[in-house]
Design a protein around this motif. Sequence first.
Motif, PDB file in Angstrom:
ATOM      1  N   ARG A 182       7.430  -8.766   7.140  1.00  0.00           N
ATOM      2  CA  ARG A 182       6.746  -9.926   6.276  1.00  0.00           C
ATOM      3  C   ARG A 182       7.614 -11.048   5.881  1.00  0.00           C
ATOM      4  N   ALA A 183       8.923 -10.705   6.127  1.00  0.00           N
ATOM      5  CA  ALA A 183       9.969 -11.895   5.836  1.00  0.00           C
ATOM      6  C   ALA A 183       9.785 -12.767   7.335  1.00  0.00           C
ATOM      7  N   PRO A 184       9.579 -14.171   7.022  1.00  0.00           N
ATOM      8  CA  PRO A 184       9.138 -14.920   8.368  1.00  0.00           C
ATOM      9  C   PRO A 184      10.582 -15.061   9.263  1.00  0.00           C
ATOM     10  N   HIS A 185      11.820 -14.894   8.712  1.00  0.00           N
ATOM     11  CA  HIS A 185      12.974 -14.625   9.585  1.00  0.00           C
ATOM     12  C   HIS A 185      13.603 -13.328   9.388  1.00  0.00           C
ATOM     13  N   GLY A 186      12.760 -12.258   9.497  1.00  0.00           N
ATOM     14  CA  GLY A 186      13.313 -10.823   9.328  1.00  0.00           C
ATOM     15  C   GLY A 186      13.301 -10.181  10.350  1.00  0.00           C
ATOM     16  N   ARG A 187      14.314  -9.042  10.291  1.00  0.00           N
ATOM     17  CA  ARG A 187      14.765  -8.404  11.459  1.00  0.00           C
ATOM     18  C   ARG A 187      15.109  -6.748  11.039  1.00  0.00           C
ATOM     19  N   LEU A 188      14.967  -5.996  11.703  1.00  0.00           N
ATOM     20  CA  LEU A 188      15.072  -4.337  11.258  1.00  0.00           C
ATOM     21  C   LEU A 188      15.986  -3.944  12.158  1.00  0.00           C
ATOM     22  N   VAL A 189      17.085  -3.079  11.493  1.00  0.00           N
ATOM     23  CA  VAL A 189      18.123  -2.379  12.099  1.00  0.00           C
ATOM     24  C   VAL A 189      18.046  -1.064  11.545  1.00  0.00           C
ATOM     25  N   VAL A 190      18.026   0.010  12.299  1.00  0.00           N
ATOM     26  CA  VAL A 190      17.840   1.396  12.165  1.00  0.00           C
ATOM     27  C   VAL A 190      18.995   2.190  12.433  1.00  0.00           C
ATOM     28  N   VAL A 191      19.643   2.785  11.669  1.00  0.00           N
ATOM     29  CA  VAL A 191      21.073   3.674  11.859  1.00  0.00           C
ATOM     30  C   VAL A 191      20.401   5.058  11.869  1.00  0.00           C
ATOM     31  N   ASP A 192      20.468   5.840  12.973  1.00  0.00           N
ATOM     32  CA  ASP A 192      19.687   7.092  12.930  1.00  0.00           C
ATOM     33  C   ASP A 192      20.133   8.241  12.078  1.00  0.00           C
ATOM     34  N   VAL A 252      16.653 -12.433   7.021  1.00  0.00           N
ATOM     35  CA  VAL A 252      16.658 -11.236   6.290  1.00  0.00           C
ATOM     36  C   VAL A 252      16.812 -10.328   7.297  1.00  0.00           C
ATOM     37  N   THR A 253      17.732  -9.464   6.882  1.00  0.00           N
ATOM     38  CA  THR A 253      17.814  -8.015   7.673  1.00  0.00           C
ATOM     39  C   THR A 253      17.679  -6.838   6.776  1.00  0.00           C
ATOM     40  N   ALA A 254      16.717  -5.870   7.519  1.00  0.00           N
ATOM     41  CA  ALA A 254      16.447  -4.819   6.573  1.00  0.00           C
ATOM     42  C   ALA A 254      17.065  -3.630   7.341  1.00  0.00           C
ATOM     43  N   VAL A 255      17.714  -2.878   6.924  1.00  0.00           N
ATOM     44  CA  VAL A 255      18.383  -1.670   7.506  1.00  0.00           C
ATOM     45  C   VAL A 255      17.822  -0.458   6.905  1.00  0.00           C
ATOM     46  N   ALA A 256      17.535   0.427   7.900  1.00  0.00           N
ATOM     47  CA  ALA A 256      17.008   1.728   7.517  1.00  0.00           C
ATOM     48  C   ALA A 256      17.860   2.803   7.900  1.00  0.00           C
ATOM     49  N   GLY A 257      17.661   3.887   7.177  1.00  0.00           N
ATOM     50  CA  GLY A 257      18.471   5.078   7.653  1.00  0.00           C
ATOM     51  C   GLY A 257      17.559   6.191   8.101  1.00  0.00           C
ATOM     52  N   GLY A 258      17.922   6.514   9.336  1.00  0.00           N
ATOM     53  CA  GLY A 258      16.891   7.611   9.863  1.00  0.00           C
ATOM     54  C   GLY A 258      17.027   8.867   9.254  1.00  0.00           C
TER      55      GLY A 258
END
Length: 245
Positions: A205-215, A183-189
């Motif tokens: 919370r996702a066991p195989h999750g990661r966060l990517v932020v696009v400023d 699971v990839t969670a992408v956030a906008g800055g």
Amino acid sequence: MSDQSDNSPSVVLLPPVGNDARTWDFVDLPDGARRHRFPGFGRPRAEAALTMAGLADEVVAMHPGRLHLVGVSMGGMVALNAALRHPDRVASVLVACTGASASPAVMEQRAVAAETGGMSQVLHDTLTRWFTPAALSAAPAHPGVVYARTLLLNLDQHAFAAGWRAIATHDTASRLGRLSMPVTAVAGGQDRASALSRSEEIAERAPHGRLVVVDDAPHMIQLEQPAALGRIITEHLEWAAESRS
């Protein structure tokens, strides 16, 4: 992007509330990616009330085989629900500018505003939530803003309201730990509609999750920062493939 092999899961793109399949025209997409259209947004409205569960089940029913679900805003919410309801069918999830739950009261306010005032009355507030001030004031007009403004002004106000009421049924926070796929969670800055903390919650919370932020990205990341989102989709699919090997 490179083509997917016949045995690879299909990429299915899930748009934000109010958006149709053209919202992905700005993004460099994987070959063969399927653009899903929600009822009322590029296809006829549904007779029954929309819910997250119903929309999630529809996505899985309409697209055979294993699926990589890519969704922005409401599309991301549907992706999370589909992954939880049909884990055997969902190979991975990428959700951008969205959260694990929504406020029913706020969503009802937006639904009522559209129903009673019409799309012209909600246009300014909606665009302000969706885009950065720079994009909204750009000259010549930003193509993503042009698309969104034209789309909203021509949208059935009752379809827009139905979309907000569907979002009101979204509540996956307590179940994110059940997600077994990448699971990839992408956030906008610069996202005024979905705070960074909402994407962080999904990634944590996702066991195989990661966060990517696009400023520099706002809520409509696919319209204002399409190149960045395209790269992230490619990286996500590569990561998901490595996770399966």
